[in-house]
Design a protein around this motif. Structure first.
Motif, PDB file in Angstrom:
ATOM      1  N   VAL A 360     -17.923  -3.423 -23.951  1.00  0.00           N
ATOM      2  CA  VAL A 360     -19.194  -2.806 -24.322  1.00  0.00           C
ATOM      3  C   VAL A 360     -20.070  -3.911 -24.903  1.00  0.00           C
ATOM      4  N   GLY A 361     -21.377  -3.728 -24.830  1.00  0.00           N
ATOM      5  CA  GLY A 361     -22.277  -4.736 -25.379  1.00  0.00           C
ATOM      6  C   GLY A 361     -22.527  -5.868 -24.409  1.00  0.00           C
ATOM      7  N   GLN A 362     -22.874  -7.027 -24.927  1.00  0.00           N
ATOM      8  CA  GLN A 362     -23.297  -8.145 -24.084  1.00  0.00           C
ATOM      9  C   GLN A 362     -22.196  -8.608 -23.129  1.00  0.00           C
ATOM     10  N   HIS A 363     -20.941  -8.412 -23.504  1.00  0.00           N
ATOM     11  CA  HIS A 363     -19.842  -8.878 -22.653  1.00  0.00           C
ATOM     12  C   HIS A 363     -19.274  -7.773 -21.756  1.00  0.00           C
ATOM     13  N   PHE A 364     -20.021  -6.678 -21.589  1.00  0.00           N
ATOM     14  CA  PHE A 364     -19.575  -5.633 -20.666  1.00  0.00           C
ATOM     15  C   PHE A 364     -19.272  -6.262 -19.311  1.00  0.00           C
ATOM     16  N   CYS A 365     -18.160  -5.853 -18.720  1.00  0.00           N
ATOM     17  CA  CYS A 365     -17.651  -6.490 -17.496  1.00  0.00           C
ATOM     18  C   CYS A 365     -18.688  -6.508 -16.382  1.00  0.00           C
ATOM     19  N   LEU A 366     -19.030  -7.705 -15.942  1.00  0.00           N
ATOM     20  CA  LEU A 366     -20.038  -7.879 -14.899  1.00  0.00           C
ATOM     21  C   LEU A 366     -19.594  -7.271 -13.574  1.00  0.00           C
ATOM     22  N   GLY A 367     -18.290  -7.265 -13.330  1.00  0.00           N
ATOM     23  CA  GLY A 367     -17.765  -6.753 -12.071  1.00  0.00           C
ATOM     24  C   GLY A 367     -17.279  -5.318 -12.140  1.00  0.00           C
ATOM     25  N   SER A 368     -17.706  -4.564 -13.161  1.00  0.00           N
ATOM     26  CA  SER A 368     -17.190  -3.203 -13.326  1.00  0.00           C
ATOM     27  C   SER A 368     -17.502  -2.317 -12.125  1.00  0.00           C
ATOM     28  N   ARG A 369     -18.701  -2.426 -11.559  1.00  0.00           N
ATOM     29  CA  ARG A 369     -19.068  -1.581 -10.417  1.00  0.00           C
ATOM     30  C   ARG A 369     -18.222  -1.914  -9.193  1.00  0.00           C
ATOM     31  N   LEU A 370     -17.917  -3.183  -9.031  1.00  0.00           N
ATOM     32  CA  LEU A 370     -17.064  -3.576  -7.907  1.00  0.00           C
ATOM     33  C   LEU A 370     -15.644  -3.063  -8.115  1.00  0.00           C
ATOM     34  N   ALA A 371     -15.147  -3.138  -9.332  1.00  0.00           N
ATOM     35  CA  ALA A 371     -13.814  -2.597  -9.631  1.00  0.00           C
ATOM     36  C   ALA A 371     -13.776  -1.103  -9.371  1.00  0.00           C
ATOM     37  N   GLU A 372     -14.812  -0.371  -9.816  1.00  0.00           N
ATOM     38  CA  GLU A 372     -14.865   1.075  -9.611  1.00  0.00           C
ATOM     39  C   GLU A 372     -14.910   1.419  -8.122  1.00  0.00           C
ATOM     40  N   LEU A 373     -15.650   0.616  -7.353  1.00  0.00           N
ATOM     41  CA  LEU A 373     -15.731   0.865  -5.915  1.00  0.00           C
ATOM     42  C   LEU A 373     -14.361   0.695  -5.264  1.00  0.00           C
ATOM     43  N   GLN A 374     -13.651  -0.364  -5.625  1.00  0.00           N
ATOM     44  CA  GLN A 374     -12.315  -0.575  -5.057  1.00  0.00           C
ATOM     45  C   GLN A 374     -11.366   0.561  -5.427  1.00  0.00           C
ATOM     46  N   LEU A 375     -11.428   0.992  -6.674  1.00  0.00           N
ATOM     47  CA  LEU A 375     -10.557   2.086  -7.122  1.00  0.00           C
ATOM     48  C   LEU A 375     -10.885   3.381  -6.392  1.00  0.00           C
ATOM     49  N   ARG A 376     -12.173   3.683  -6.263  1.00  0.00           N
ATOM     50  CA  ARG A 376     -12.568   4.932  -5.582  1.00  0.00           C
ATOM     51  C   ARG A 376     -12.091   4.938  -4.140  1.00  0.00           C
ATOM     52  N   ILE A 377     -12.371   3.861  -3.418  1.00  0.00           N
ATOM     53  CA  ILE A 377     -11.992   3.815  -2.003  1.00  0.00           C
ATOM     54  C   ILE A 377     -10.478   3.852  -1.851  1.00  0.00           C
ATOM     55  N   LEU A 378      -9.777   3.095  -2.693  1.00  0.00           N
ATOM     56  CA  LEU A 378      -8.314   3.051  -2.595  1.00  0.00           C
ATOM     57  C   LEU A 378      -7.711   4.437  -2.770  1.00  0.00           C
ATOM     58  N   PHE A 379      -8.140   5.171  -3.795  1.00  0.00           N
ATOM     59  CA  PHE A 379      -7.537   6.487  -4.033  1.00  0.00           C
ATOM     60  C   PHE A 379      -8.029   7.533  -3.040  1.00  0.00           C
ATOM     61  N   GLU A 380      -9.248   7.388  -2.517  1.00  0.00           N
ATOM     62  CA  GLU A 380      -9.690   8.279  -1.445  1.00  0.00           C
ATOM     63  C   GLU A 380      -8.768   8.162  -0.238  1.00  0.00           C
ATOM     64  N   GLU A 381      -8.505   6.953   0.187  1.00  0.00           N
ATOM     65  CA  GLU A 381      -7.707   6.723   1.388  1.00  0.00           C
ATOM     66  C   GLU A 381      -6.218   6.976   1.129  1.00  0.00           C
ATOM     67  N   LEU A 382      -5.733   6.537  -0.028  1.00  0.00           N
ATOM     68  CA  LEU A 382      -4.309   6.667  -0.337  1.00  0.00           C
ATOM     69  C   LEU A 382      -3.898   8.141  -0.396  1.00  0.00           C
ATOM     70  N   LEU A 383      -4.660   8.955  -1.110  1.00  0.00           N
ATOM     71  CA  LEU A 383      -4.289  10.362  -1.275  1.00  0.00           C
ATOM     72  C   LEU A 383      -4.558  11.183  -0.018  1.00  0.00           C
ATOM     73  N   ARG A 384      -5.490  10.735   0.799  1.00  0.00           N
ATOM     74  CA  ARG A 384      -5.734  11.425   2.068  1.00  0.00           C
ATOM     75  C   ARG A 384      -4.574  11.204   3.038  1.00  0.00           C
ATOM     76  N   ARG A 385      -4.068   9.976   3.078  1.00  0.00           N
ATOM     77  CA  ARG A 385      -3.038   9.636   4.056  1.00  0.00           C
ATOM     78  C   ARG A 385      -1.616   9.848   3.541  1.00  0.00           C
TER      79      ARG A 385
END
Length: 417
Positions: A360-385
């Motif tokens: 949180v604050g100035q050091h909030f993770c710069l890559g957080s959106r990319l991490a969230e995207l990977q997690l979302r796609i991974l669990f979408e595909e993993l749980l579907r298949r």
């Protein structure tokens, strides 16, 4: 000098939060629960240092993180880990932006930010989904696999290779170097001091080669941005670039990898929550936030008091180390109803507090959106298949007081027809 192994200290029955063994079997959650209730600003002596204040409540960590003038991340003040960075890196590596305060931090962050703007991240979605599809296609048809090597570690490393503009075949080296960099307390990863020196030397040489190549032949990647961006007319110094490269390798790998593995473990231990996602995949973005809250892949970050101050009435002296325990803040009873319940619907409520897994604050993770995207796609595909995929045996955790990671995790699933 290499990063030191943490030395546990006998505190006469009181917890030593620096002890890596505390985090191997999830014992830390009960320790943090008790500290939040009884001693939320807790003095932790050290066997090999001056000791540090442990901050365990959400609101205190948020306030500290948003006041860099009073609570410094700067390397000259000791840096962002419990140990003193100046005693480790010496003059060989200048601070990366994670060990800087404003205005330097903001200036260096602007150099990297173009690599993580929303348009660029959303443009990676199809390629990330293709990678996930290929990794899941390659799962053994026996219905059993070791999930970390097969999926959780492989995906973020491949994405990192794309960000760097390097071949995916370089991923194995990036993975090994990342493990060695954060695994100073794990005897399996820190095979010897000589091995760690070799890894750091190899990583420096590799990043130096990329730097020279991108200076001569610019591309559309993070290395090019670092090599060509300027602050007040000056390009980034080479030692600072080396430190930033190491930061990107670790940050781009560890958080995502351990959220993926810790998320699947949580879903396995809470099958009713997994079923909710199978029945309603639109809940997966909420589940991603709950996974990061639940796992807290980065256990702590450290600040140093720049002046005498107080936290909850406790006097903090100038120069004291202040360690913010995200793993505790993310279970804070003052912020969440039933924080010890894993609830994939929790973040469908917009009034729920933001989890602190990305800081949180100035050091909030710069890559957080990319991490969230990977997690979302991974669990979408993993749980579907593989809707019945679950952890099928004992896991092996990383021995660390910094990264809450899983090294090995067997899974079982019904293979696709």
């Amino acid at each position: 000098m290499l990063r030191p192994k943490a030395k546990a200290v006998d505190l006469g029955g009181k917890p030593d939060l620096k002890d890596p063994d505390l985090y191997l079997h999830e014992r830390h959650h009960e320790v943090f629960r008790k500290l939040r209730a009884e001693e939320p600003v807790y003095w932790n002596p050290e066997a090999d240092g001056p000791g540090f204040w442990s901050i365990t409540r959400y609101d205190d960590i948020e306030a500290i993180s948003k006041n860099p003038k009073l609570f410094s991340s700067a390397k000259e003040m000791g840096g962002h880990r419990i140990f003193n960075e100046n005693e480790i890196d010496g003059n060989s590596t200048e601070a990366s932006m994670i060990s800087m305060d404003p205005p330097d931090h903001a200036a260096y962050r602007r150099m990297v930010t173009p690599g993580f703007v929303p348009k660029r991240i959303s443009g990676m979605e199809d390629r990330i989904r293709a990678r996930v599809t290929r990794l899941l296609d390659n799962l053994p048809k026996t219905g059993e696999a070791e999930f970390i090597s097969a999926v959780a570690a492989a995906l973020p490393i491949e994405v990192l290779a794309e960000l760097f503009g390097v071949p995916e075949s370089d991923g194995a080296k990036l993975f090994e170097w990342s493990n060695a960099t954060v695994g100073e307390d794990d005897p399996e990863l820190r095979v010897s001091d000589e091995y760690l020196r070799q890894c750091l030397s190899e990583m420096a040489a590799y990043s130096a080669g990329l730097w020279q190549k991108r200076l001569a032949e610019p591309g559309d990647d993070l290395i090019t941005m670092l090599a060509h961006s300027k602050i007040d007319g000056q390009t980034m110094s080479f030692p600072t670039y080396i430190g930033t490269f190491i930061l990107l390798v670790v940050a781009g790998n560890e958080t995502t990898r351990n959220s993926i593995s810790g998320g699947l473990l949580a879903l396995s231990e809470n099958p009713q929550e997994r079923q909710k996602l199978i029945d309603n995949p639109s809940l997966i973005p909420s589940a991603v936030q709950e996974i990061v809250r639940w796992v807290s892949p980065v256990l702590h970050m450290r600040r140093t008091a720049a002046e005498d101050t107080e936290i909850r009435g406790q006097r903090i002296a100038k120069g004291d180390k202040v360690v913010m325990w995200y793993a505790s803040a993310n279970r804070d009873e003052e912020k969440w109803d039933d924080p010890y319940r894993f609830d994939v619907t929790r973040y469908t409520n917009p009034d729920v507090p933001t989890q602190l897994g990305f800081g949180v604050g100035q050091h909030f993770c710069l890559g957080s959106r990319l991490a969230e995207l990977q997690l979302r796609i991974l669990f979408e595909e993993l749980l579907r298949r593989f809707p019945d995929i679950h952890v099928s045996g004992p896991i092996r955790r990383l021995r660390s007081n910094f990264i809450y990671g899983i090294k090995e995790m067997p899974v079982r699933y019904t293979p696709e027809a």
